[in-house]
Motif scaffolding. Structure first.
Motif, PDB file in Angstrom:
ATOM      1  N   ALA A 287       0.836  -1.204   0.000  1.00 26.18           N
ATOM      2  CA  ALA A 287       0.000   0.000   0.000  1.00 26.18           C
ATOM      3  C   ALA A 287       0.872   1.255   0.000  1.00 26.18           C
ATOM      4  CB  ALA A 287      -0.928  -0.009   1.213  1.00 26.18           C
ATOM      5  N   GLU A 288       1.955   1.232   0.794  1.00 22.99           N
ATOM      6  CA  GLU A 288       2.853   2.394   0.830  1.00 22.99           C
ATOM      7  C   GLU A 288       3.516   2.606  -0.523  1.00 22.99           C
ATOM      8  OE1 GLU A 288       5.511   1.608   4.062  1.00 22.99           O
ATOM      9  OE2 GLU A 288       3.945   1.847   5.581  1.00 22.99           O
ATOM     10  N   ARG A 289       3.928   1.504  -1.160  1.00 25.18           N
ATOM     11  CA  ARG A 289       4.545   1.640  -2.493  1.00 25.18           C
ATOM     12  C   ARG A 289       3.552   2.183  -3.501  1.00 25.18           C
ATOM     13  NH1 ARG A 289       8.010  -3.954  -2.910  1.00 25.18           N
ATOM     14  NH2 ARG A 289       9.785  -3.272  -1.680  1.00 25.18           N
ATOM     15  N   LEU A 290       2.300   1.689  -3.436  1.00 29.99           N
ATOM     16  CA  LEU A 290       1.273   2.209  -4.342  1.00 29.99           C
ATOM     17  C   LEU A 290       1.045   3.695  -4.101  1.00 29.99           C
ATOM     18  CD1 LEU A 290      -1.529  -0.517  -4.516  1.00 29.99           C
ATOM     19  CD2 LEU A 290      -0.135   0.348  -6.382  1.00 29.99           C
ATOM     20  N   ASP A 291       0.970   4.087  -2.830  1.00 31.57           N
ATOM     21  CA  ASP A 291       0.777   5.502  -2.498  1.00 31.57           C
ATOM     22  C   ASP A 291       1.935   6.334  -3.038  1.00 31.57           C
ATOM     23  OD1 ASP A 291      -1.579   4.905  -1.230  1.00 31.57           O
ATOM     24  OD2 ASP A 291      -0.758   5.036   0.802  1.00 31.57           O
ATOM     25  N   ALA A 292       3.155   5.821  -2.857  1.00 34.50           N
ATOM     26  CA  ALA A 292       4.332   6.559  -3.343  1.00 34.50           C
ATOM     27  C   ALA A 292       4.297   6.678  -4.860  1.00 34.50           C
ATOM     28  CB  ALA A 292       5.613   5.856  -2.878  1.00 34.50           C
ATOM     29  N   ALA A 293       3.916   5.600  -5.540  1.00 38.64           N
ATOM     30  CA  ALA A 293       3.847   5.637  -7.005  1.00 38.64           C
ATOM     31  C   ALA A 293       2.772   6.627  -7.470  1.00 38.64           C
ATOM     32  CB  ALA A 293       3.558   4.241  -7.553  1.00 38.64           C
ATOM     33  N   ARG A 294       1.624   6.610  -6.786  1.00 34.88           N
ATOM     34  CA  ARG A 294       0.559   7.557  -7.152  1.00 34.88           C
ATOM     35  C   ARG A 294       1.010   8.999  -6.926  1.00 34.88           C
ATOM     36  NH1 ARG A 294      -3.341   3.854  -4.218  1.00 34.88           N
ATOM     37  NH2 ARG A 294      -4.148   2.529  -5.864  1.00 34.88           N
ATOM     38  N   GLU A 295       1.703   9.227  -5.812  1.00 35.17           N
ATOM     39  CA  GLU A 295       2.199  10.575  -5.519  1.00 35.17           C
ATOM     40  C   GLU A 295       3.211  11.005  -6.581  1.00 35.17           C
ATOM     41  OE1 GLU A 295       2.802  14.241  -3.776  1.00 35.17           O
ATOM     42  OE2 GLU A 295       1.159  12.811  -3.575  1.00 35.17           O
ATOM     43  N   GLU A 296       4.084  10.080  -6.983  1.00 33.24           N
ATOM     44  CA  GLU A 296       5.074  10.389  -8.026  1.00 33.24           C
ATOM     45  C   GLU A 296       4.365  10.726  -9.340  1.00 33.24           C
ATOM     46  OE1 GLU A 296       8.534  11.325  -9.627  1.00 33.24           O
ATOM     47  OE2 GLU A 296       8.260  10.797  -7.526  1.00 33.24           O
ATOM     48  N   GLN A 297       3.323   9.946  -9.680  1.00 34.97           N
ATOM     49  CA  GLN A 297       2.555  10.244 -10.905  1.00 34.97           C
ATOM     50  C   GLN A 297       1.889  11.608 -10.808  1.00 34.97           C
ATOM     51  OE1 GLN A 297      -0.173   6.968 -11.253  1.00 34.97           O
ATOM     52  NE2 GLN A 297       1.157   5.854 -12.663  1.00 34.97           N
ATOM     53  N   ARG A 298       1.321  11.917  -9.622  1.00 33.01           N
ATOM     54  CA  ARG A 298       0.663  13.211  -9.443  1.00 33.01           C
ATOM     55  C   ARG A 298       1.669  14.352  -9.626  1.00 33.01           C
ATOM     56  NH1 ARG A 298       0.350  17.188  -6.437  1.00 33.01           N
ATOM     57  NH2 ARG A 298       1.792  16.441  -4.870  1.00 33.01           N
ATOM     58  N   ARG A 299       2.865  14.176  -9.032  1.00 35.24           N
ATOM     59  CA  ARG A 299       3.899  15.213  -9.185  1.00 35.24           C
ATOM     60  C   ARG A 299       4.321  15.365 -10.644  1.00 35.24           C
ATOM     61  NH1 ARG A 299       7.248  13.037  -4.426  1.00 35.24           N
ATOM     62  NH2 ARG A 299       6.315  14.090  -2.651  1.00 35.24           N
ATOM     63  N   ALA A 300       4.482  14.214 -11.327  1.00 35.46           N
ATOM     64  CA  ALA A 300       4.892  14.273 -12.733  1.00 35.46           C
ATOM     65  C   ALA A 300       3.829  14.987 -13.575  1.00 35.46           C
ATOM     66  CB  ALA A 300       5.146  12.858 -13.269  1.00 35.46           C
ATOM     67  N   ARG A 301       2.542  14.675 -13.315  1.00 39.25           N
ATOM     68  CA  ARG A 301       1.462  15.350 -14.056  1.00 39.25           C
ATOM     69  C   ARG A 301       1.447  16.846 -13.747  1.00 39.25           C
ATOM     70  NH1 ARG A 301      -1.514  10.570 -12.931  1.00 39.25           N
ATOM     71  NH2 ARG A 301      -2.418  11.518 -11.089  1.00 39.25           N
ATOM     72  N   ALA A 302       1.654  17.189 -12.467  1.00 35.92           N
ATOM     73  CA  ALA A 302       1.668  18.610 -12.091  1.00 35.92           C
ATOM     74  C   ALA A 302       2.831  19.327 -12.772  1.00 35.92           C
ATOM     75  CB  ALA A 302       1.757  18.747 -10.570  1.00 35.92           C
ATOM     76  N   ALA A 303       3.999  18.674 -12.811  1.00 32.96           N
ATOM     77  CA  ALA A 303       5.165  19.292 -13.461  1.00 32.96           C
ATOM     78  C   ALA A 303       4.915  19.456 -14.962  1.00 32.96           C
ATOM     79  CB  ALA A 303       6.413  18.443 -13.215  1.00 32.96           C
ATOM     80  N   ALA A 304       4.306  18.428 -15.582  1.00 36.00           N
ATOM     81  CA  ALA A 304       4.008  18.518 -17.018  1.00 36.00           C
ATOM     82  C   ALA A 304       3.004  19.632 -17.281  1.00 36.00           C
ATOM     83  CB  ALA A 304       3.470  17.175 -17.534  1.00 36.00           C
ATOM     84  N   ALA A 305       1.995  19.746 -16.413  1.00 39.14           N
ATOM     85  CA  ALA A 305       1.000  20.810 -16.578  1.00 39.14           C
ATOM     86  C   ALA A 305       1.658  22.177 -16.415  1.00 39.14           C
ATOM     87  CB  ALA A 305      -0.132  20.631 -15.560  1.00 39.14           C
ATOM     88  N   ALA A 306       2.569  22.301 -15.455  1.00 38.31           N
ATOM     89  CA  ALA A 306       3.264  23.573 -15.249  1.00 38.31           C
ATOM     90  C   ALA A 306       4.121  23.920 -16.461  1.00 38.31           C
ATOM     91  CB  ALA A 306       4.116  23.502 -13.977  1.00 38.31           C
ATOM     92  N   ARG A 307       4.816  22.897 -17.018  1.00 32.48           N
ATOM     93  CA  ARG A 307       5.624  23.149 -18.216  1.00 32.48           C
ATOM     94  C   ARG A 307       4.743  23.586 -19.389  1.00 32.48           C
ATOM     95  NH1 ARG A 307       8.196  18.538 -16.470  1.00 32.48           N
ATOM     96  NH2 ARG A 307       7.137  17.240 -18.005  1.00 32.48           N
ATOM     97  N   ALA A 308       3.605  22.902 -19.551  1.00 35.60           N
ATOM     98  CA  ALA A 308       2.707  23.253 -20.656  1.00 35.60           C
ATOM     99  C   ALA A 308       2.184  24.675 -20.488  1.00 35.60           C
ATOM    100  CB  ALA A 308       1.551  22.249 -20.721  1.00 35.60           C
ATOM    101  N   GLU A 309       1.813  25.030 -19.259  1.00 31.86           N
ATOM    102  CA  GLU A 309       1.315  26.387 -19.012  1.00 31.86           C
ATOM    103  C   GLU A 309       2.408  27.414 -19.282  1.00 31.86           C
ATOM    104  OE1 GLU A 309      -0.858  29.547 -18.531  1.00 31.86           O
ATOM    105  OE2 GLU A 309      -1.649  27.520 -18.671  1.00 31.86           O
ATOM    106  N   SER A 310       3.631  27.085 -18.881  1.00 31.80           N
ATOM    107  CA  SER A 310       4.754  27.988 -19.125  1.00 31.80           C
ATOM    108  C   SER A 310       4.977  28.161 -20.634  1.00 31.80           C
ATOM    109  CB  SER A 310       6.006  27.407 -18.457  1.00 31.80           C
ATOM    110  OG  SER A 310       7.132  28.186 -18.779  1.00 31.80           O
ATOM    111  N   GLU A 311       4.881  27.062 -21.369  1.00 38.79           N
ATOM    112  CA  GLU A 311       5.054  27.147 -22.832  1.00 38.79           C
ATOM    113  C   GLU A 311       3.939  27.986 -23.455  1.00 38.79           C
ATOM    114  OE1 GLU A 311       5.303  23.130 -24.241  1.00 38.79           O
ATOM    115  OE2 GLU A 311       7.169  22.747 -23.160  1.00 38.79           O
ATOM    116  N   ARG A 312       2.687  27.781 -22.967  1.00 44.12           N
ATOM    117  CA  ARG A 312       1.575  28.590 -23.502  1.00 44.12           C
ATOM    118  C   ARG A 312       1.787  30.068 -23.204  1.00 44.12           C
ATOM    119  NH1 ARG A 312      -1.491  23.949 -21.931  1.00 44.12           N
ATOM    120  NH2 ARG A 312      -1.952  24.832 -19.885  1.00 44.12           N
ATOM    121  N   ALA A 313       2.278  30.371 -21.991  1.00 41.02           N
ATOM    122  CA  ALA A 313       2.539  31.772 -21.637  1.00 41.02           C
ATOM    123  C   ALA A 313       3.633  32.353 -22.540  1.00 41.02           C
ATOM    124  CB  ALA A 313       2.949  31.862 -20.165  1.00 41.02           C
TER     125      ALA A 313
END
Length: 118
Positions: A63-89
């Motif tokens: 369960a802890e590994r799954l939580d860590a993997a989900r958190e890593e995916q969430r961070r990666a998606r947030a970073a990708a969204a931030a990069r995309a927003e920066s590119e749009r700006a």
């Protein structure tokens, strides 16, 4: 006859003692077997408890590994969204700059066409 009866009586007494010892031995063996069965049952309960602990620990780790993997995916998606927003700006800023340059060029053309007043 009394002499012959004496060995028979002794033999019968020995046989009775032998039988009593044999019963005691069997009873002691049964007690020992019962103790071994009880110990085996206790060991089995202990093993089952340990297996349950290990299973719970494994599930917790999973369960802890799954939580860590989900958190890593969430961070990666947030970073990708931030990069995309920066590119749009950046694209919007480039568009504004190009529009300003186009407007400046249009003003220059207009200024050339209008003769200067003297």
């Amino acid at each position: 006859e009394p002499a012959a009866a004496e060995p028979a009586a002794r033999s019968s007494a020995l046989a009775a003692q032998w039988a009593a010892l044999e019963r005691e031995r069997e009873a002691a063996l049964e007690v020992g077997r019962e103790a071994l069965r009880a110990e085996a049952a206790a060991n089995e309960v202990e093993q089952m408890a340990r297996l349950a602990e290990l299973d719970a620990a494994w599930r917790q780790l999973h369960a802890e590994r799954l939580d860590a993997a989900r958190e890593e995916q969430r961070r990666a998606r947030a970073a990708a969204a931030a990069r995309a927003e920066s590119e749009r700006a950046a694209i919007r800023a480039q568009r504004r700059q190009l529009e300003q340059q186009r407007a400046a060029l249009a003003l220059q053309r207009c200024a050339r066409r209008i003769p200067a007043r003297r």
